[in-house]
Design an enzyme around this catalytic site. Structure first.
Site, mmCIF file in Angstrom:
data_model
loop_
_atom_site.group_PDB
_atom_site.id
_atom_site.type_symbol
_atom_site.label_atom_id
_atom_site.label_comp_id
_atom_site.label_asym_id
_atom_site.label_seq_id
_atom_site.Cartn_x
_atom_site.Cartn_y
_atom_site.Cartn_z
ATOM 1 N N THR A 190 0.851 -1.293 -0.133
ATOM 2 C CA THR A 190 -0.169 0.067 0.075
ATOM 3 C C THR A 190 0.944 1.159 -0.223
ATOM 4 O OG1 THR A 190 -1.743 -1.114 1.105
ATOM 5 C CG2 THR A 190 -1.504 1.281 1.767
ATOM 6 N N GLY A 242 0.915 -3.847 4.734
ATOM 7 C CA GLY A 242 1.168 -5.237 5.278
ATOM 8 C C GLY A 242 -0.430 -5.832 5.248
HETATM 9 C C1 SD4 Z 1 -4.475 -4.165 3.022
HETATM 10 N N1 SD4 Z 1 -2.822 -2.934 4.198
HETATM 11 O O1 SD4 Z 1 -5.579 -3.880 2.472
HETATM 12 C C2 SD4 Z 1 -3.304 -3.394 2.797
HETATM 13 C C3 SD4 Z 1 -2.611 -4.084 1.899
HETATM 14 C C4 SD4 Z 1 -0.990 -3.841 2.095
HETATM 15 O O2 SD4 Z 1 1.274 -4.023 1.708
HETATM 16 O O3 SD4 Z 1 -0.543 -2.797 2.357
HETATM 17 N N2 SD4 Z 1 -0.141 -4.352 1.602
HETATM 18 O O4 SD4 Z 1 -4.272 -4.905 4.167
#
Ligand code: SD4
Length: 332
Positions: A190, A242
């Protein structure tokens, strides 16, 4: 309970532990930036920060900077974790999550929104044009179209091909190394961005296509205020990347800001929030969560469960700095 505690002790002492200097060290070495400044998650934060810097360097507002900044990865067709060209859910739908927060504590967000390429700008409209903070699903798309955003197909041929490949096994397994998808494609990442403007005001933005191959309707941490993003103009801001479920369970970004309010440096606060996640659920050592924080003094810090997290920093001195995030474990 005793077992759980012992497991955690063992986990934190495992050979894979890579925190420089051990658990108590390296907690006060946040990075001092000049004012204005902007920081964001991962290597794609470097071009995103430059977009934000174009606003900040002219004396612009942090809110405008973070919106302009994260629109860059949202538009990047080579990126499969944010905005247009994001990997879809298990049924082939690209659903986007985003949130934004300003120096007054105003906030707006969209969750599981389809067919609109710039969720961050829709989140801002939710904040500025409605009395609500979060619109989800079809209602979010309807609102965006009413606001003049074009309806678009977000699933690119490349993302479609990756999804078809995934369907052959249909295994949902967010790996510790972030390399859990067929062909080694990253299945999450993200962009979270925090900016401090020349007036000393803070804002933040967070935008994502969420976990690739998720269950239809799944919403991650990114649009949940306090989880994926939180800004308190008296103290600082935090954002996360994450596996969002673990960030939501621990209200991660709010926790980081509250720890900074109690006097912890940005890096120490991020580290303590990651520790909280590991303590409450030791199996999280097998996944990735990273926090990034910026305080009112322009000090930046980050910490992650796994090595491999990186963050981009930008101020007057240097606009394309990329730093490795400190972490507790090295993904195997
Ligand atoms: C999520 N935090 O949808 C996001 C995905 C993400 O690194 O950050 N990935 O859970």
């Amino acid at each position: 309970m005793t077992d759980r505690r012992n497991f955690l002790k063992a986990s934190l002492a495992a050979p894979a532990l890579v925190a420089a200097g051990g658990a108590s060290a390296a907690t006060n070495d946040s990075i001092q930036l000049g004012t204005p400044c902007v920081i964001s998650t991962w290597a794609f934060g470097v071009p995103a920060n430059k977009g934000a810097w174009a606003v900040l360097s002219k004396g612009g507002r942090a809110l405008d900077a973070v919106e302009a900044g994260v629109r860059i990865p949202e538009a990047d067709l080579k990126l499969h974790t944010v905005g247009r060209a994001g990997y879809p859910d298990r049924d082939g739908h690209v659903t986007l999550d985003a949130s934004i927060m300003d120096e007054f504590g105003n906030t707006g967000a969209v969750a599981a929104m389809e067919n609109i390429a710039h969720p961050i700008s829709v989140a801002r409209r939710v904040m500025e044009k409605t009395q609500h903070v979060l619109l989800a699903g079809d209602g979010a798309t309807q609102f965006a179209i009413e606001q003049g955003f074009p309806r678009e197909e977000l699933l690119t041929p490349e993302s479609r091909a990756a999804w078809k490949e995934w369907l052959k096994t249909s295994k949902y397994k967010p790996g510790a190394s972030n390399l859990g998808t067929p062909g080694g494609a990253r299945n999450h990442d993200t962009i979270g961005m925090l900016a401090l403007d020349a007036h000393g005001n803070l804002s933040g933005a967070c935008t994502t296509s969420g976990m690739a191959w998720k269950v239809r309707g799944r919403v991650g941490d990114s649009p949940i205020i306090g989880a994926g993003l939180y800004v308190d103009n008296e103290v600082g801001g935090a954002t996360s990347t994450g596996v969002g479920e673990e960030v939501i369970r621990n209200v991660g970004s709010f926790l980081v800001v509250e720890l900074m309010r109690q006097g912890l440096s940005p890096q120490a606060a991020c580290k303590a929030a990651v520790e909280r996640i590991l303590k409450r659920k030791p199996e999280t050592k097998n996944i990735q969560v990273g926090f990034l924080a910026l305080n009112k003094k322009g000090q930046a810090g980050a910490w992650a469960i796994q090595k491999g997290f990186s963050f981009a920093l930008c101020d007057k001195i240097k606009q394309d700095r990329l730093e490795p995030g400190q972490a507790f474990f090295k993904a195997t």
